[in-house]
Design a protein around this motif. Structure first.
Motif, PDB file in Angstrom:
ATOM      1  N   UNK A   1      42.375  18.273 -16.199  1.00 37.30           N
ATOM      2  CA  UNK A   1      41.354  18.841 -17.218  1.00 37.30           C
ATOM      3  C   UNK A   1      42.389  19.228 -18.257  1.00 37.30           C
ATOM      4  N   UNK A   2      43.564  18.886 -18.436  1.00 39.61           N
ATOM      5  CA  UNK A   2      44.468  19.167 -19.396  1.00 39.61           C
ATOM      6  C   UNK A   2      45.461  20.253 -19.257  1.00 39.61           C
ATOM      7  N   UNK A   3      45.599  21.151 -17.845  1.00 38.17           N
ATOM      8  CA  UNK A   3      46.352  22.188 -17.592  1.00 38.17           C
ATOM      9  C   UNK A   3      47.829  21.593 -17.763  1.00 38.17           C
TER      10      UNK A   3
ATOM     11  N   UNK B   1      42.800  20.460 -11.993  1.00 41.17           N
ATOM     12  CA  UNK B   1      42.909  21.133 -13.009  1.00 41.17           C
ATOM     13  C   UNK B   1      43.966  20.488 -14.037  1.00 41.17           C
TER      14      UNK B   1
ATOM     15  N   UNK C   1      37.688  27.262 -19.142  1.00 43.10           N
ATOM     16  CA  UNK C   1      38.849  28.112 -19.797  1.00 43.10           C
ATOM     17  C   UNK C   1      39.784  27.263 -19.980  1.00 43.10           C
ATOM     18  N   UNK C   2      40.397  26.468 -18.791  1.00 49.54           N
ATOM     19  CA  UNK C   2      41.474  25.781 -19.055  1.00 49.54           C
ATOM     20  C   UNK C   2      41.479  24.526 -20.125  1.00 49.54           C
ATOM     21  N   UNK C   3      40.206  24.020 -20.296  1.00 54.42           N
ATOM     22  CA  UNK C   3      40.087  23.038 -21.188  1.00 54.42           C
ATOM     23  C   UNK C   3      39.743  23.712 -22.684  1.00 54.42           C
ATOM     24  N   UNK C   4      39.694  25.358 -22.877  1.00 56.46           N
ATOM     25  CA  UNK C   4      39.687  25.804 -23.866  1.00 56.46           C
ATOM     26  C   UNK C   4      38.148  25.824 -24.572  1.00 56.46           C
TER      27      UNK C   4
ATOM     28  N   UNK D   1      34.024  27.904 -14.387  1.00 60.77           N
ATOM     29  CA  UNK D   1      34.377  28.686 -15.562  1.00 60.77           C
ATOM     30  C   UNK D   1      35.931  28.444 -15.643  1.00 60.77           C
ATOM     31  N   UNK D   2      36.662  28.655 -14.545  1.00 60.89           N
ATOM     32  CA  UNK D   2      37.894  28.265 -14.537  1.00 60.89           C
ATOM     33  C   UNK D   2      38.324  27.074 -15.254  1.00 60.89           C
ATOM     34  N   UNK D   3      37.705  25.839 -14.968  1.00 59.81           N
ATOM     35  CA  UNK D   3      37.784  24.665 -15.600  1.00 59.81           C
ATOM     36  C   UNK D   3      37.573  24.726 -17.042  1.00 59.81           C
TER      37      UNK D   3
ATOM     38  N   UNK E   1      33.931  18.760 -19.516  1.00 56.96           N
ATOM     39  CA  UNK E   1      34.665  18.665 -21.020  1.00 56.96           C
ATOM     40  C   UNK E   1      34.112  17.593 -21.756  1.00 56.96           C
TER      41      UNK E   1
ATOM     42  N   UNK F   1      44.488  31.553 -18.195  1.00 56.15           N
ATOM     43  CA  UNK F   1      43.146  31.096 -17.385  1.00 56.15           C
ATOM     44  C   UNK F   1      43.744  30.903 -15.906  1.00 56.15           C
ATOM     45  N   UNK F   2      45.071  30.279 -15.897  1.00 55.95           N
ATOM     46  CA  UNK F   2      45.300  30.127 -14.615  1.00 55.95           C
ATOM     47  C   UNK F   2      45.993  31.217 -14.044  1.00 55.95           C
TER      48      UNK F   2
ATOM     49  N   UNK G   1      46.184  28.568 -23.370  1.00 52.56           N
ATOM     50  CA  UNK G   1      44.782  29.046 -22.728  1.00 52.56           C
ATOM     51  C   UNK G   1      45.020  28.726 -21.475  1.00 52.56           C
ATOM     52  N   UNK G   2      45.635  27.718 -21.145  1.00 54.15           N
ATOM     53  CA  UNK G   2      45.775  27.425 -19.671  1.00 54.15           C
ATOM     54  C   UNK G   2      46.471  28.149 -18.979  1.00 54.15           C
ATOM     55  N   UNK G   3      47.628  28.876 -19.420  1.00 51.25           N
ATOM     56  CA  UNK G   3      48.497  29.678 -18.815  1.00 51.25           C
ATOM     57  C   UNK G   3      47.607  31.067 -18.454  1.00 51.25           C
TER      58      UNK G   3
ATOM     59  N   UNK H   1      43.292  33.134 -12.360  1.00 56.55           N
ATOM     60  CA  UNK H   1      42.803  32.506 -11.254  1.00 56.55           C
ATOM     61  C   UNK H   1      43.785  32.875 -10.113  1.00 56.55           C
TER      62      UNK H   1
END
Lengths: 305, 254
Positions: free
Chosen positions: B105-107, B102, A102-105, A98-100, A150, B6-7, B2-4, B10
C-alpha cells in the motif's frame, strides 16, 4: 504505453533459475490472465513487481515509473491481493480498511465512504466480526476490498481463486469483473476455466519466459489446427470415408474411433471443402461435421509439454 | 510520516488487543507493590522461622532493601519478560505475511521499523514508570524516615538500559526470521556486555553498568558522573542498532 511493462527479467534462487528473460506488457483496462504451472514463477514475478524481491537483472515499469526493490513508491498505483491474504485477526474489516486508508494518506471522510462502498461490493457490509473469525473466502473478499481501497491503476491478484470452493470462486470472479472498468487487472492462476470466464488477454509462463501472449481469440486463431471431426451413422460409412483415395496423402492425419473420424489437414490451402467433396462423391451424409476449436487447456498442455 | 503515525497507532492497538500491554503492566504492577512489602516482611518471615533458637537476629529493613528489590526484579524478571513478549515484533508479521498488504500500500519499511521501536519504548516507559511510582509510594509509606539519593537518576539509567536492550532486540529481529533467533541474538548481546564487564576499565563505558550500578548510586557509593560515558555509549549504540535495523530490513526479501 502499457500500465505494466516488464523487460528481460531474470531471477534465480540458488541453482534454480526461475525467470529467464521475461518480457511482458499489460495494456490499460484489460483483465490479464497470467497462467503457468505451480512453480513456474508467477508469484516471483509479482513479488518483483511489488518490490518485495530483488531481480537479478531486468526492469519493471509501473505506470511509467521504474519499480525498485525495497522501495514502495510505485506501489501507490498498485493494489495487491496475495494468494492467501493475512490480516490482523484482532481487527474488524472496517478497522483494517481504516488502517490501510491512513497508510495511503486518504482523508478521513474518503476512507469512510470508500470503505463502505468496497465492503458493499465484496459483500461484507455490516460485518462486525473480528477478522480472526473469518472463513477463507471472506478473507479473500476482504483482500480485494483492501486492494481496491486506494483506487489503484493496476490490481495484481495472485491466484485469488485457487483455494476457494466453486461458489466462492464465482463470487471473486464476479467482483473482479465488476472492477474491470475502473482498473487494469493482472490475475495469476492455473485454473484455466477462470481465465476463459473473465480474461481478455492471457500470457502463459513456461520455462522462465512467456510461451504465449495475446488476446484469447488471437491465440486461439493462431493455434487453430485445420482439424475436423466427422461422426457417421454406421461403421460402413465411416470406413468408406476413411479409405477414400483423396485422403490417402502422407500429410493428412486420419484417425478413427468406431464411427467417428478425426481429420487433421496440414495447411490452410486445403480446407473443409475437400472433405465435403469426398462426402458428396461417396454420397455419405455424416451425422456430425465439426471444426475442431482449440481449448485453452489443449493450448496450455501443448505449450507446457 | 503518514505511514509512521498510522502504523504506530496500529502497533499500540495491537498491544492493547493482544493483551501484551496488559501483561507488561501487570507484571510491573506486581513488582511495584511487592518490592517494598517483601523488603519489609522478609526479615520477619525469616525470623519467625529461625528465631526459635535465637541465634540470628536480622537487621531492621530499610528503604534500600525496597529499592534493591526494585532493581533486582526490574532488571532480572522484568527485562526478561519484556524481551520474550517483544521477541515476535517482526517475525510474527513476517511469517504470517500481514506486512505484505501494508507494504504494497506504500508503507515504507523505515516507517515500520521506527514505529515498532517507538511503540516498544512507549510500553517499556509506561511499565517502568508505573512500577517506580508504586514502589516509591509504598516505600515512603513503609519506611518514612529513610533517605535515598540519586533515585530518579538511577531509575533513568535503568530506563535507558531498557532502550538499549530494545534496540538490540529490534536489530536481532531484523536479522533473523524467527523469534527464537531474535531472543538468542539479544541474549548474546547481553552476555557479551556482561563478559566485558569483567575488565574493570571497560565497566565505565559498558551499557550494562546502567543496570548494575543502580544501588551504588542510591547509596551514594558510586558517583553520578562515573556513568556519563556509559550513558553516551548506550545512546550511541541504540542509535546504531536502530539504524542498522532499518538498513537490514530494507534489504530483506519478503
Amino acid at each position: 504505453m502499457g500500465v505494466l511493462e516488464i523487460k528481460q527479467l531474470y531471477k534465480r534462487f540458488g541453482h534454480h533459475e526461475v525467470l529467464k528473460g521475461l518480457d511482458m506488457d499489460v495494456p490499460e483496462h484489460s483483465i490479464f490472465g497470467f497462467v503457468g504451472q505451480n512453480g513456474a514463477g508467477k508469484t516471483t514475478t509479482m513479488k518483483i513487481i511489488l518490490g518485495l524481491l530483488k531481480p537479478d537483472s531486468g526492469s519493471v515499469t509501473v505506470c511509467g515509473e521504474k519499480a525498485t526493490y525495497g522501495g514502495s513508491k510505485t506501489n501507490r498505483n498498485i493494489g495487491f491481493l496475495p494468494d492467501v491474504p493475512e490480516f490482523y485477526g484482532y481487527m474488524t474489516p472496517m478497522e483494517y480498511l481504516k488502517l490501510c486508508g491512513e497508510i495511503t494518506g486518504l482523508t478521513k471522510s474518503k476512507i469512510k465512504s470508500k470503505s463502505e462502498e468496497l465492503l458493499e461490493l465484496v459483500g461484507l457490509k455490516g460485518e462486525k466480526k473480528k477478522i480472526s473469525g473469518f472463513s477463507r473466502g471472506m478473507k479473500q473478499r476482504l483482500g480485494i476490498a483492501q486492494a481496491l481501497l486506494n483506487e489503484p491503476k493496476l490490481l495484481i491478484c495472485d491466484e485469488p481463486t485457487s483455494a476457494l470452493d466453486p461458489v466462492g470462486r464465482k463470487e471473486i470472479l464476479d467482483i473482479l469483473l465488476a472492477a474491470k472498468g475502473k482498473t487494469t487487472i493482472v490475475f495469476s492462476t492455473h485454473i484455466l476455466s477462470d481465465v476463459e470466464k473473465i480474461c481478455d488477454r492471457i500470457a502463459i509462463l513456461h520455462g522462465g519466459k512467456l510461451a504465449l501472449c495475446g488476446t484469447l481469440s488471437e491465440i486461439k486463431e493462431r493455434r487453430r489446427h485445420n482439424g475436423f471431426v466427422l461422426e457417421f451413422e454406421n461403421e460402413k460409412d465411416a470406413s468408406s470415408f476413411e479409405n477414400a483415395e483423396e485422403l490417402k496423402q502422407p500429410s493428412i492425419g486420419l484417425s478413427r474411433n468406431e464411427n467417428t473420424v478425426t481429420v487433421l489437414l496440414p495447411d490452410h490451402d486445403m480446407d473443409g471443402h475437400l472433405l465435403l467433396s469426398v462426402l458428396s462423391q461417396k454420397r455419405i451424409v455424416p451425422l456430425k461435421f465439426e471444426v475442431m476449436e482449440p481449448t485453452l487447456e489443449s493450448l496450455f498442455m501443448e505449450v507446457v509439454q | 510520516m503518514n505511514g509512521y503515525l498510522a502504523f504506530l497507532k496500529k502497533e499500540i492497538f495491537e498491544y492493547v488487543k493482544t493483551y501484551k500491554l496488559l501483561i507488561m503492566l501487570m507484571v510491573f504492577t506486581v513488582f511495584g507493590i511487592t518490592n517494598p512489602l517483601i523488603a519489609k516482611l522478609l526479615p520477619e518471615i525469616l525470623e519467625s522461622l529461625i528465631n526459635d533458637k535465637g541465634i540470628i537476629s536480622l537487621p531492621e529493613p530499610t528503604a534500600y532493601d525496597a529499592w534493591t528489590q526494585f532493581f533486582k526484579n526490574a532488571t532480572q524478571i522484568g527485562l526478561i519478560v519484556m524481551v520474550i513478549l517483544f521477541s515476535g515484533v517482526l517475525s510474527s508479521e513476517l511469517s504470517k505475511g500481514t506486512l505484505i498488504n501494508l507494504l504494497t500500500k506504500g508503507l515504507s519499511r523505515t516507517a515500520v521499523i521506527l514505529s515498532k521501536y517507538t511503540c516498544m519504548v512507549l510500553v517499556w516507559t509506561k511499565s517502568i514508570a508505573l512500577c517506580f511510582v508504586l514502589t516509591y509510594g509504598y516505600t515512603v509509606y513503609l519506611f518514612p524516615k529513610d533517605e535515598t539519593s540519586n533515585l530518579l537518576f538511577s531509575v533513568f539509567c535503568l530506563w535507558l538500559f531498557g532502550l538499549f536492550l530494545l534496540s538490540a532486540l529490534l536489530f536481532s529481529a531484523a536479522l533473523t526470521k524467527s523469534n527464537y533467533g531474535c531472543m538468542l541474538i539479544t541474549g548474546i548481546v547481553v552476555v557479551a556486555c556482561m563478559i566485558m564487564n569483567i575488565i574493570s576499565s571497560v565497566h565505565k563505558y559498558n551499557p550494562i553498568s546502567l543496570a548494575t550500578d543502580n544501588m551504588g548510586l542510591i547509596m551514594n557509593s558510586i558517583e553520578v558522573s562515573s556513568l556519563y560515558s556509559a550513558i553516551m555509549i548506550s545512546c550511541l549504540l541504540s542509535l546504531i542498532f536502530v539504524s542498522l535495523s532499518v538498513v537490514i530490513f530494507q534489504k530483506k526479501p519478503l
